[in-house]
Design an enzyme around this catalytic site. Sequence first.
Site, PDB file in Angstrom:
ATOM      1  N   HIS A 299      -2.951   4.697   3.933  1.00 51.68           N
ATOM      2  CA  HIS A 299      -4.314   4.484   3.442  1.00 51.68           C
ATOM      3  C   HIS A 299      -5.146   5.714   3.803  1.00 51.68           C
ATOM      4  CE1 HIS A 299      -8.309   2.807   2.833  1.00 51.68           C
ATOM      5  NE2 HIS A 299      -7.751   1.790   2.214  1.00 51.68           N
ATOM      6  N   ASP A 347      -1.797  -3.893   1.267  1.00 51.99           N
ATOM      7  CA  ASP A 347      -1.101  -4.356   0.059  1.00 51.99           C
ATOM      8  C   ASP A 347       0.314  -4.814   0.403  1.00 51.99           C
ATOM      9  OD1 ASP A 347      -3.228  -3.718  -1.786  1.00 51.99           O
ATOM     10  OD2 ASP A 347      -2.720  -1.617  -1.483  1.00 51.99           O
TER      11      ASP A 347
END
Length: 405
Positions: A299, A347
């Site tokens: 990320h 995710d």
Amino acid sequence: MRTDYLSAQEAASRLGVSLATLYAYVSRGHVDSRPGTDGRSREYSGSDIERLIERRQAGRGAAQAAAHSLAWGLPVLETRISLIRSHGHYYRGQSAIALAESDATLEDTARLLWDCGEHDPFAITPMRQWPESVASLLCHHTLPPLARMAAALPLLALDAEHPHSSSPLHRRNYAAQLLRETVAMLCATHPDALPIHQQIAASWHIEDAGLPELVRCALVLCADHELNASAFATRVAASTGASLHAAASAGLATLSGPHHGGATARAYAFIQDMLSEGHPADKVRERLQRGDTIPGLGHPLYAEGDPRATTLMNALRETRPHPARLAHIQKLADVMQALCGTRPNLDFALAAIAYAYDLDADAAMTIFAAGRMTGWLAHALEQQESGSLIRPRANYVGRMPVRDE
């Protein structure tokens, strides 16, 4: 900084302008000039020239910063809702991870994000029956949860109470009703006063005492993440005076993109593909050798790894659903980190929950959308109450018009 004086040619050359432009700067008081030593020419302040150059470079820097701010760059607006740090994110100063690890529900988180104070909009918001147009959507069993939700939002807005009220209490009651109705539509059921995490877990018909608690933890972690794409779209819509239903529709449309909410579905497909046969390390290496991306990895805001994923994976291990599946998921996560040097993100963790409980990708998306709706409503409320219109400017780089002389 230079304090000497320059000839006209030197000054114009340093500025990169014509002599006429230099003289214009002098006439406007931007550059001091004095008679030259020969008595015929003039000299121009080197310090004023340097100051003009610095101002021009700062202007370019501001323009570049504005352009870069739209892609993980500098902040573009103020908010009191959430804050992101490398070790985790915060909701109005409270650690989201700490909330998730405690017994905080999504309703608790909503009250915090919406700045409700002592007011509890969930306690006084009545359960209304679905309008016929909305109830009919439940008959379409092939509709994915997000598609059903997208179809329902405009229909629910038609008979919503106080959609444009300026009362803070009305707006928060309106938000609470909308959140409950959103969750019900995602679960293909009717609105219920049951805690949201219990309602979602019950919709999957799985006998597992730990599942509701796991869903609760995931919902709190997903509730908001500062000015992501869907939150920004929600704020833009809300800034025009659009209702909460309309603003949430903008957020949902943005979430549907493959580079936002769709990343969860890609992570699920990746897990399914990598674990369909043995030797996931070999399959990951094949993807990397082909130059394929690895979904659910890393990320931009968390250089040391997404702490939301760490928290959620720890919670998943505590519930121990299908131990064999869980072991395979953990092995895949370890392989990804070993080969790529990056840890799985939120995710991946949401997809891992769905896979571990033998659910489909829609289950992971339901958790994400239900949680994130809470944040969208917080951003819409904050933007509505600011009363300002979001209208950035574009830097035109196309063909310039030709004017007739």
